[in-house]
Design a protein around this motif. Structure first.
Motif, PDB file in Angstrom:
ATOM      1  N   PHE A 112       8.254  -7.737  12.028  1.00 60.90           N
ATOM      2  CA  PHE A 112       8.286  -7.540  10.585  1.00 60.90           C
ATOM      3  C   PHE A 112       9.106  -6.316  10.241  1.00 60.90           C
ATOM      4  CE2 PHE A 112       4.396  -9.715  11.682  1.00 60.90           C
ATOM      5  CZ  PHE A 112       4.384 -10.762  10.788  1.00 60.90           C
ATOM      6  N   THR A 113       9.718  -6.343   9.066  1.00 56.89           N
ATOM      7  CA  THR A 113      10.373  -5.122   8.585  1.00 56.89           C
ATOM      8  C   THR A 113       9.275  -4.072   8.411  1.00 56.89           C
ATOM      9  OG1 THR A 113      10.068  -5.643   6.245  1.00 56.89           O
ATOM     10  CG2 THR A 113      12.120  -6.440   7.303  1.00 56.89           C
ATOM     11  N   GLU A 149       8.616  -2.345   5.870  1.00 54.40           N
ATOM     12  CA  GLU A 149       8.001  -2.532   4.545  1.00 54.40           C
ATOM     13  C   GLU A 149       6.979  -3.672   4.562  1.00 54.40           C
ATOM     14  OE1 GLU A 149      11.781  -0.514   4.443  1.00 54.40           O
ATOM     15  OE2 GLU A 149      11.383  -2.570   5.097  1.00 54.40           O
ATOM     16  N   ASP A 150       7.326  -4.769   5.226  1.00 49.77           N
ATOM     17  CA  ASP A 150       6.395  -5.895   5.310  1.00 49.77           C
ATOM     18  C   ASP A 150       5.207  -5.535   6.199  1.00 49.77           C
ATOM     19  OD1 ASP A 150       5.495  -8.412   4.578  1.00 49.77           O
ATOM     20  OD2 ASP A 150       6.549  -9.419   6.206  1.00 49.77           O
ATOM     21  N   ARG A 184       2.827  -3.525   4.119  1.00 47.30           N
ATOM     22  CA  ARG A 184       2.077  -4.398   3.201  1.00 47.30           C
ATOM     23  C   ARG A 184       0.938  -5.103   3.932  1.00 47.30           C
ATOM     24  NH1 ARG A 184       1.836  -9.475   1.999  1.00 47.30           N
ATOM     25  NH2 ARG A 184       3.608 -10.118   3.265  1.00 47.30           N
ATOM     26  N   ARG A 185       1.216  -5.648   5.112  1.00 51.19           N
ATOM     27  CA  ARG A 185       0.196  -6.379   5.869  1.00 51.19           C
ATOM     28  C   ARG A 185      -0.886  -5.447   6.400  1.00 51.19           C
ATOM     29  NH1 ARG A 185       2.177 -11.691   7.465  1.00 51.19           N
ATOM     30  NH2 ARG A 185       4.234 -11.961   6.566  1.00 51.19           N
ATOM     31  N   TRP A 224      -3.596  -8.737  10.172  1.00 52.32           N
ATOM     32  CA  TRP A 224      -2.466  -8.248  10.955  1.00 52.32           C
ATOM     33  C   TRP A 224      -2.731  -6.803  11.324  1.00 52.32           C
ATOM     34  CZ3 TRP A 224       1.306 -11.179  12.920  1.00 52.32           C
ATOM     35  CH2 TRP A 224       1.508 -12.437  12.373  1.00 52.32           C
TER      36      TRP A 224
END
Length: 154
Positions: free
Chosen positions: A109-110, A112-113, A116-117, A30
């Motif tokens: 995506f948020t 935060e997500d 992470r990605r 991503w």
């Protein structure tokens, strides 16, 4: 020297990412919609084009805000520069039209997500500034990455 441009596209508190095949890394990852600036193109125009091709999201170059720049160096010479922008989009509908055929999907995506990605991407000159911006929101940073053998420093 290569020149690149990327975009953090936002809609309703979410961030657009694209899942793209990276043959050099052996797997898809991503990433922010981004790519090479073409000959005769400004970085902002390249960012608008890459966003449209990789996600189908449409924005004007006038609406982009430059949030960071990146330079990479290897063997004592500058190998690439990139300009990265943020923009809010009015229409969140995705319609991938990637001429390279590498983008597999797009999603919202948020932050935060998205962090992470993006943190899973094995290329620090892309991942580190994006994660930093999404985490801290500070604009105007100039990043410098140096490749020594197989190791990156910044």
């Amino acid at each position: 020297m290569q020149q690149y441009a990327g975009v953090i596209a936002r809609y309703d508190g979410l961030v657009a990412l694209v899942r793209e095949e990276y043959h050099a890394w052996g797997a898809p990852h991503w990433n922010l919609p981004s790519g090479a600036v073409e000959d005769g193109e400004t970085p902002a125009a390249g960012a608008v084009r890459e966003l449209r091709e990789e996600s189908g999201l449409h924005v004007s170059a006038d609406d982009l805000e430059l949030v960071w720049r990146t330079q990479t160096t290897a063997d004592g010479r500058v190998t690439s520069q990139s300009w990265n922008y943020v923009v809010d989009v009015a229409d969140p509908g995705f319609a991938i039209d990637d001429p390279d055929g590498l983008v597999m999907e797009a999603g919202w995506f948020t932050p935060e997500d998205a962090v992470r990605r993006l943190g899973l991407m094995p290329y620090p000159p892309i991942a580190v500034p994006a994660v930093d911006y999404l985490t801290h929101g500070l604009s105007g940073r100039a990043w410098s990455f140096i490749l020594n053998g197989d190791e990156w420093s910044w």
